[in-house]
Design a protein around this motif. Structure first.
Motif, mmCIF file in Angstrom:
data_model
loop_
_atom_site.group_PDB
_atom_site.id
_atom_site.type_symbol
_atom_site.label_atom_id
_atom_site.label_comp_id
_atom_site.label_asym_id
_atom_site.label_seq_id
_atom_site.Cartn_x
_atom_site.Cartn_y
_atom_site.Cartn_z
ATOM 1 N N GLY A 1 4.264 10.738 -6.647
ATOM 2 C CA GLY A 1 5.719 11.144 -7.269
ATOM 3 C C GLY A 1 6.813 10.795 -6.596
ATOM 4 N N LEU A 2 6.646 9.874 -5.583
ATOM 5 C CA LEU A 2 7.911 9.469 -4.445
ATOM 6 C C LEU A 2 8.502 7.897 -4.822
ATOM 7 C CD1 LEU A 2 7.014 11.467 -1.479
ATOM 8 C CD2 LEU A 2 9.027 11.905 -3.168
ATOM 9 N N ALA A 3 8.110 7.560 -6.070
ATOM 10 C CA ALA A 3 8.573 5.956 -5.998
ATOM 11 C C ALA A 3 9.854 5.725 -5.761
ATOM 12 C CB ALA A 3 8.272 5.663 -7.771
ATOM 13 N N ASP A 4 10.939 6.695 -6.226
ATOM 14 C CA ASP A 4 12.276 6.330 -5.890
ATOM 15 C C ASP A 4 12.485 6.360 -4.292
ATOM 16 O OD1 ASP A 4 15.071 6.243 -5.973
ATOM 17 O OD2 ASP A 4 15.353 8.096 -6.976
ATOM 18 N N GLU A 5 12.895 5.396 -3.936
ATOM 19 C CA GLU A 5 13.308 5.168 -2.508
ATOM 20 C C GLU A 5 14.372 6.277 -1.860
ATOM 21 O OE1 GLU A 5 14.964 2.107 0.523
ATOM 22 O OE2 GLU A 5 13.181 1.270 -0.831
ATOM 23 N N ALA A 6 15.077 6.487 -2.713
ATOM 24 C CA ALA A 6 16.340 7.378 -2.537
ATOM 25 C C ALA A 6 15.773 8.921 -2.178
ATOM 26 C CB ALA A 6 17.295 7.286 -3.511
ATOM 27 N N GLY A 7 14.554 8.977 -2.697
ATOM 28 C CA GLY A 7 14.252 10.506 -2.658
ATOM 29 C C GLY A 7 13.112 10.687 -1.280
ATOM 30 N N ARG A 8 13.038 9.691 -0.566
ATOM 31 C CA ARG A 8 12.172 9.796 0.681
ATOM 32 C C ARG A 8 13.167 9.703 1.921
ATOM 33 N NH1 ARG A 8 9.184 5.373 -2.278
ATOM 34 N NH2 ARG A 8 10.110 3.964 -0.786
ATOM 35 N N ASP A 9 12.354 10.220 2.988
ATOM 36 C CA ASP A 9 13.078 10.074 4.328
ATOM 37 C C ASP A 9 12.722 8.690 4.492
ATOM 38 O OD1 ASP A 9 12.988 9.601 7.326
ATOM 39 O OD2 ASP A 9 12.837 11.915 7.158
ATOM 40 N N PRO A 10 14.111 7.911 5.102
ATOM 41 C CA PRO A 10 14.662 6.553 5.305
ATOM 42 C C PRO A 10 13.263 6.077 6.316
ATOM 43 C CG PRO A 10 16.339 7.768 6.149
ATOM 44 C CD PRO A 10 15.523 8.925 5.428
ATOM 45 N N ARG A 11 12.860 6.852 7.222
ATOM 46 C CA ARG A 11 11.548 6.491 8.189
ATOM 47 C C ARG A 11 10.655 6.229 7.654
ATOM 48 N NH1 ARG A 11 12.342 11.749 12.081
ATOM 49 N NH2 ARG A 11 12.552 12.651 10.032
ATOM 50 N N GLN B 1 0.685 -1.322 -0.047
ATOM 51 C CA GLN B 1 0.029 -0.013 0.053
ATOM 52 C C GLN B 1 1.063 1.155 0.036
ATOM 53 O OE1 GLN B 1 -2.258 -0.782 3.731
ATOM 54 N NE2 GLN B 1 -3.570 -2.293 2.458
ATOM 55 N N TRP B 2 1.878 1.248 0.961
ATOM 56 C CA TRP B 2 2.806 2.350 0.821
ATOM 57 C C TRP B 2 3.405 2.862 -0.564
ATOM 58 C CZ3 TRP B 2 2.951 6.388 3.909
ATOM 59 C CH2 TRP B 2 2.548 6.387 5.246
ATOM 60 N N ASN B 3 3.932 1.627 -1.376
ATOM 61 C CA ASN B 3 4.574 1.621 -2.462
ATOM 62 C C ASN B 3 3.609 2.321 -3.612
ATOM 63 O OD1 ASN B 3 7.091 0.805 -1.668
ATOM 64 N ND2 ASN B 3 6.600 -1.444 -2.355
ATOM 65 N N ALA B 4 2.201 1.738 -3.679
ATOM 66 C CA ALA B 4 1.290 2.405 -4.239
ATOM 67 C C ALA B 4 1.073 3.824 -3.950
ATOM 68 C CB ALA B 4 -0.126 1.714 -4.154
ATOM 69 N N PHE B 5 0.998 4.258 -2.662
ATOM 70 C CA PHE B 5 0.927 5.541 -2.526
ATOM 71 C C PHE B 5 2.014 6.503 -2.737
ATOM 72 C CE2 PHE B 5 1.405 9.179 0.775
ATOM 73 C CZ PHE B 5 0.271 9.962 0.527
ATOM 74 N N PHE B 6 3.418 5.950 -2.526
ATOM 75 C CA PHE B 6 4.569 6.954 -3.040
ATOM 76 C C PHE B 6 4.340 7.051 -4.488
ATOM 77 C CE2 PHE B 6 6.575 4.871 0.698
ATOM 78 C CZ PHE B 6 6.252 6.084 1.692
ATOM 79 N N ALA B 7 4.033 5.922 -5.087
ATOM 80 C CA ALA B 7 3.763 6.114 -6.769
ATOM 81 C C ALA B 7 2.874 7.083 -7.196
ATOM 82 C CB ALA B 7 3.389 4.725 -7.402
ATOM 83 N N LYS B 8 1.635 6.974 -6.494
ATOM 84 C CA LYS B 8 0.739 8.112 -6.838
ATOM 85 C C LYS B 8 1.192 9.574 -6.693
ATOM 86 C CE LYS B 8 -3.184 6.113 -8.414
ATOM 87 N NZ LYS B 8 -3.705 6.527 -9.691
ATOM 88 N N GLU C 1 -8.318 4.386 -6.621
ATOM 89 C CA GLU C 1 -7.446 4.024 -7.823
ATOM 90 C C GLU C 1 -6.236 3.069 -7.308
ATOM 91 O OE1 GLU C 1 -6.639 7.483 -9.787
ATOM 92 O OE2 GLU C 1 -8.399 7.774 -10.335
ATOM 93 N N ALA C 2 -5.640 3.469 -6.091
ATOM 94 C CA ALA C 2 -4.499 2.596 -5.533
ATOM 95 C C ALA C 2 -4.775 1.762 -4.720
ATOM 96 C CB ALA C 2 -3.656 3.762 -4.790
ATOM 97 N N ASP C 3 -6.125 1.268 -4.558
ATOM 98 C CA ASP C 3 -6.474 0.186 -3.745
ATOM 99 C C ASP C 3 -5.952 0.424 -2.119
ATOM 100 O OD1 ASP C 3 -8.194 -2.130 -3.297
ATOM 101 O OD2 ASP C 3 -6.513 -3.536 -3.484
ATOM 102 N N ILE C 4 -6.248 1.601 -1.548
ATOM 103 C CA ILE C 4 -5.562 1.917 -0.432
ATOM 104 C C ILE C 4 -7.072 1.936 0.740
ATOM 105 C CG2 ILE C 4 -4.651 3.430 1.103
ATOM 106 C CD1 ILE C 4 -2.716 4.045 -1.107
ATOM 107 N N PRO C 5 -7.038 1.340 1.811
ATOM 108 C CA PRO C 5 -8.077 1.528 2.517
ATOM 109 C C PRO C 5 -8.755 2.848 3.044
ATOM 110 C CG PRO C 5 -6.699 -0.474 3.260
ATOM 111 C CD PRO C 5 -6.056 0.655 2.168
ATOM 112 N N ALA D 1 -12.425 14.856 -2.060
ATOM 113 C CA ALA D 1 -12.679 14.056 -3.399
ATOM 114 C C ALA D 1 -11.888 13.660 -4.134
ATOM 115 C CB ALA D 1 -13.838 14.741 -4.292
ATOM 116 N N GLU D 2 -10.839 14.387 -4.326
ATOM 117 C CA GLU D 2 -9.525 13.856 -4.999
ATOM 118 C C GLU D 2 -8.958 12.636 -4.130
ATOM 119 O OE1 GLU D 2 -7.217 17.561 -7.053
ATOM 120 O OE2 GLU D 2 -7.677 17.958 -4.801
#
Length: 413
Positions: free
Chosen positions: A274-284, A265-272, A320-324, A312-313
């Motif tokens: 624009g943070l799909a690249d793990e290096a661009g995120r806070d390691p936490r 779920q987190w990976n789908a969220f990050f992709a949505k 779309e991301a199948d996130i609860p 609504a957005e």
């Protein structure tokens, strides 16, 4: 099991407890909620009330005296008889009812039950197959035994307001009768298990369902944490539940409820976003183990992100991301929820004095013996004569009870 009486009331599915008779000396919410569920399951519940009636009868709003909304929401599928148990005839009538019953349940304080001589030993002596259920504030072997207990007090003792206060800065009770209803549900399964044992062995027994201990188990299942170990390896408290930003999230124009939980779920969220690249995120944020060690940071980061788009957005985004996710309902939104309408949770029934009532009906679905709402919440003492006739009392005996003031008929309460 004893046979429930026939009547000219509308027919409905009998339910899995058809033929079980319950003598119900409970009031307020914990006990009536438990016996209502047993009634939904088909049991014949005889509600024994004092001359003043169940206290919840007097809780507004109401159309007519002694028929408050809280009473109406917790007492369907029952019949009412008013007995003054301080009168010899009233006690004798209860004993007659208990002699032919399967379950006797009360939430009277132990000292009062002892004075009335309606304790477990008294009733099991006349009906050894009886399941005798006592709903008390506290277990009878501890130092709090016999103390009065209400939902607010038990919430306070089990740290629920303090847990809320640790997040909001002010201790507050839950705006629902949480302790009463949770303990009531525990009473239901305890009574059912005792009935199951009775059917196997023929043995009745006394069971005690204490509020404090039941709710302590409920809370500590989440919050023992570091004190689960001996010696402790940390303080109590489940950090995820206590994070100050674990709450409905404010959007740019309202609120939304969402839970991004698994790595998928987190990976789908990050992709949505624009943070799909793990290096661009806070390691936490980058693994479930890192997130569980940093709940406060994660929930704060997420709450700030939620403010960047409209409700609504985000609803479309999460779909779309199948996130609860879910909208944040108020009470009207809950009552009018389209899913509840589709599954028929809110049911209507006609009451002879209160008109059309809307109640939240049984929730489980059954293929063979479904629970049902068969009868409306009774008026005070509505079925007194009927119940006593079924117990074998002659008209002269019933008249004597009325003369003594032990049986009180409708209109004289």
């Amino acid at each position: 099991m004893s046979q429930a009486p026939t009547s000219d009331r509308p027919s409905a599915p009998a339910g899995p407890l058809a033929g079980v008779r319950i003598i119900d000396l409970t009031s307020v919410m914990m006990g009536p909620y438990a016996t209502m569920i047993l009634g939904d399951y088909g049991a014949d519940v005889i509600k024994v009330e004092s001359p003043d009636g169940d206290v919840m009868r007097h809780a507004a709003p109401m159309r007519h005296p002694a028929m408050g909304a809280m009473y109406l929401q917790g007492n369907r599928n029952k019949r009412s008889i008013v007995l003054d148990l301080k009168k010899a005839g009233g006690r004798a009538a209860v004993l007659r009812l208990a002699a032919a019953a399967d379950v006797f349940v009360h939430n009277v304080r132990p000292a009062a039950v002892a004075r009335l001589k309606l304790g477990a030993d008294d009733l099991l002596a006349i009906n050894p197959r009886l399941v005798y259920a006592s709903l008390h504030g506290f277990g009878e072997t501890g130092p709090y035994a016999g103390r009065p207990a209400y939902d607010d007090l038990i919430q306070g003792l089990t740290a629920l307001p303090a847990l809320t206060g640790s997040i909001t800065g002010e201790p507050r009770y839950s705006p629902a009768t949480m302790a009463d209803r949770i303990v009531g549900l525990n009473a239901v399964h305890a009574i059912l298990a005792a009935l199951f044992h009775r059917e196997r062995t023929g043995e009745g027994q006394a069971i005690e369902i204490p509020m404090f201990e039941t709710m302590a188990q409920f809370v500590l299942g989440d919050h023992m944490a570091g004190r689960s170990f001996e010696p402790p390896i940390g303080p109590p408290g489940y950090s995820r539940l206590l994070s100050p930003d674990r709450r409905p999230y404010q959007t740019s124009d309202g609120y939304i409820c969402a839970l991004v939980y698994s790595d998928k779920q987190w990976n789908a969220f990050f992709a949505k976003i624009g943070l799909a690249d793990e290096a661009g995120r806070d390691p936490r944020l980058n693994s479930i183990s890192a997130r569980t060690r940093n709940y406060d940071f994660v929930y704060d980061w997420f709450s700030q992100m939620m403010k960047t788009r409209s409700t609504a957005e985000w609803m479309r985004f999460f779909e779309e991301a199948d996130i609860p996710h879910a909208p944040l309902h108020d009470l009207d939104g809950l009552i009018d929820d389209p899913h509840l309408a589709a599954v028929g949770l809110i049911q209507s029934l006609e009451h002879p004095t209160e008109g059309t009532l809307r109640v939240a009906g049984p929730v489980a679905t059954w293929s063979r013996t479904p629970p049902s709402i068969r009868t409306y919440p009774p008026n005070l003492g509505e079925h007194g004569r009927e119940i006593l006739r079924e117990a074998g009392l002659a008209e002269t005996e019933i008249a004597a009870l009325i003369a003594e003031g032990a049986l009180i008929e409708p209109g004289s309460c």
